[in-house]
Design an enzyme around this catalytic site. Structure first.
Site, PDB file in Angstrom:
ATOM      1  N   SER A  22       0.118   5.890   1.535  1.00  0.00           N
ATOM      2  CA  SER A  22      -0.637   5.372   0.394  1.00  0.00           C
ATOM      3  C   SER A  22      -0.845   3.859   0.487  1.00  0.00           C
ATOM      4  CB  SER A  22       0.075   5.766  -0.900  1.00  0.00           C
ATOM      5  OG  SER A  22      -0.682   5.438  -2.034  1.00  0.00           O
ATOM      6  N   ASP A  68      -5.010   5.589   0.855  1.00  0.00           N
ATOM      7  CA  ASP A  68      -5.321   7.019   0.942  1.00  0.00           C
ATOM      8  C   ASP A  68      -6.349   7.457  -0.096  1.00  0.00           C
ATOM      9  OD1 ASP A  68      -3.593   6.881  -1.258  1.00  0.00           O
ATOM     10  OD2 ASP A  68      -2.777   8.877  -0.885  1.00  0.00           O
ATOM     11  N   ASP A  75      -6.520   7.458  -3.483  1.00  0.00           N
ATOM     12  CA  ASP A  75      -6.268   8.108  -4.775  1.00  0.00           C
ATOM     13  C   ASP A  75      -6.029   7.130  -5.911  1.00  0.00           C
ATOM     14  OD1 ASP A  75      -3.733   7.258  -4.095  1.00  0.00           O
ATOM     15  OD2 ASP A  75      -2.771   9.216  -4.312  1.00  0.00           O
ATOM     16  N   ASP A  94      -6.994   2.353  -2.653  1.00  0.00           N
ATOM     17  CA  ASP A  94      -5.831   2.089  -1.807  1.00  0.00           C
ATOM     18  C   ASP A  94      -5.997   2.845  -0.495  1.00  0.00           C
ATOM     19  OD1 ASP A  94      -5.424   4.635  -2.796  1.00  0.00           O
ATOM     20  OD2 ASP A  94      -3.264   4.417  -3.007  1.00  0.00           O
TER      21      ASP A  94
END
Length: 463
Positions: A117, A258, A260, A256
């Protein structure tokens, strides 16, 4: 309301944190050997509970962000799943919410994301989605952990899983994202500055907003395996602030690594976090008569909670982590929830938090009302809030430390009727998060720093 202190219950699991298994690459548990075993254990747990037609093997989808270690971990996971008799579809660099969507759309047995992340490139992690496109319940993750303690086996040769590349993952997900935006609206005439954090959405997010009519200018779209989240993205918004102003954009969107999380910036450079963006979406739904309730977390601002209540909507707090927000939303039958860190879940649009989809919901609200970001947040007055991350050693018993307990109690007393103190260990990093919130900004800052200093000193003294 009397100032309160909120102590988060730590999970007793060995490997899974609040967002899957995560750590520094090359150190347990993010090693090739362990990840292969994890793939095998997950394959045995997730896919062998469903009865499939004769001769059909279970299939999982694996996506990843742009970290250089993703290649290695992808191969290890693939080997583990194959040994469990599970077929694998490899989507390549794909945002976390895209894996959730594709797993559900393709009727697969599970989805897996290789990502840490918002963490730096030298970290990585593994997180799982169920066939329904939701993050796994604690009980399922605990079962996977139990299987990790068992010897790793291998299916008979005819039943060993196979792997294949999925060439149209990005295109499918782009079309899905566009479908969440009202068909009677467009983004023509809007200049959007977009920061993709050199992460998984670098080749997807610009296309989504461009195809809906916006003029898109981008940063953070040149991943090299080492620069993910490096001074860009939703956790480093200074880059986007400067880019919005220099490019003359109407607003900016930051994702960010990833894809999400979402943060936004107005044309003057002001930052809009998850609380503000969730308020804009909630307000739009309230005007449309479809706001049933909002779930926040222990970190959600008191001002946000009270603003939601002024909309005539119930509000509830879950534990920190978008998985717990989702669980409470499902439990209460509500469609909207999120975190001030930028995870926003719109269950009438997706099964999980999605930075691109969330941005589209905010933009749809602004287009419908004709307002700017500052105008849409005019009724929201957030309390000053200070968060300090204090590095702590593994095994440090901060809960039972007398000096921390005394400092926490004094902070609560000083805040009086309008304030909160929250101490909680991170689920993704070796830090204790110290949060203080109240009406007086300088006082909040002072209390947070004093409490953080007490934690650091106590940790240093404990052998």
């Amino acid at each position: 309301m009397r100032a309160v202190s909120l102590w988060r219950t730590e999970m007793g699991r060995k490997y899974f944190g609040t967002d899957g298994v995560r750590g520094r690459v090359g150190e347990m548990p993010i090693t090739p050997e362990f990840v292969m075993r994890l793939g095998y254990a997950a394959g045995m747990t997730l896919t062998h509970t469903e009865v499939l037609p004769y001769g059909e093997r279970p299939t999982v989808l694996i996506g990843k962000d742009t970290r250089v270690s993703g290649y290695m971990l992808e191969a290890a996971l693939e080997a583990g799943f194959a040994a469990a008799g599970v077929d694998v579809m490899l989507a390549g660099p794909t945002p976390t919410p895209a894996v959730a969507y594709l797993t559900r759309a393709l009727r697969l047995q599970a989805g897996v994301v290789i990502s840490a992340s918002h963490n730096p490139y030298f970290d990585n992690g593994i997180k799982f989605f169920s066939a329904a496109g939701s993050k796994l319940p604690d009980a399922v993750e605990e079962e996977i952990e139990q299987r990790l303690d068992e010897p790793m086996g291998c299916a008979d040769s005819p039943r060993i899983g196979r792997a294949r590349r999925m060439s149209d993952a990005a295109g499918r997900y782009i079309e899905f994202c566009k479908s969440t935006f009202p068909t009677d609206q467009h983004l023509r005439g809007v200049r959007i500055a977009l920061d993709c954090a050199h992460g998984a959405a670098y080749h997807i997010a610009p296309a989504v907003f461009h195809e809906l009519g916006a003029e898109v200018v981008s940063i953070g779209v040149e991943p090299n395996g080492l620069n993910i989240n490096d001074r860009v993205g939703a956790t480093h918004t200074d880059a986007l602030r400067e880019f919005v102003i220099s490019s003359g954009a109407d607003l900016g969107l930051a994702l960010d690594g990833d894809g999400d999380r979402l943060m936004m910036v107005d044309r003057a450079g002001s930052i809009y976090d998850g609380d503000k963006l969730l308020f804009i979406v909630a307000r739009a739904r309230q005007r449309e008569g479809r706001l049933d309730g909002v779930v926040g977390t222990l970190m959600s601002n008191l001002g946000f909670e009270r603003a939601i209540e002024r909309l005539g909507s119930p509000f509830a707090r879950s534990k920190v982590g978008d998985r717990y927000v989702l669980e409470m939303m499902v439990e209460r039958g509500w469609k909207l929830g999120g975190e001030n860190s930028g995870h926003i879940i719109c269950l009438d649009r997706h099964t999980t938090g999605d930075g691109i989809v969330s941005a589209l919901q905010v933009l749809a609200a602004l287009r419908a009302s004709g307002e700017t970001l500052p105008e849409a947040c005019a009724d929201l007055a957030l309390y000053p809030q200070k968060l300090v991350n204090v590095p702590i050693r593994t095994g440090f018993d901060w809960r039972q430390n007398p000096s921390i307990q005394d400092a926490e109690r004094l902070a609560v007393e000083e805040l009086g009727d309008d304030g909160r103190v929250l101490l909680r260990p991170s689920g993704t990093e070796p830090v204790l998060r110290v949060m203080v919130e109240g009406k007086n900004g300088p006082h909040v800052e002072d209390l947070a720093q004093r409490l953080a200093a007490t934690v650091a000193s106590a940790c240093e003294r404990q052998v």
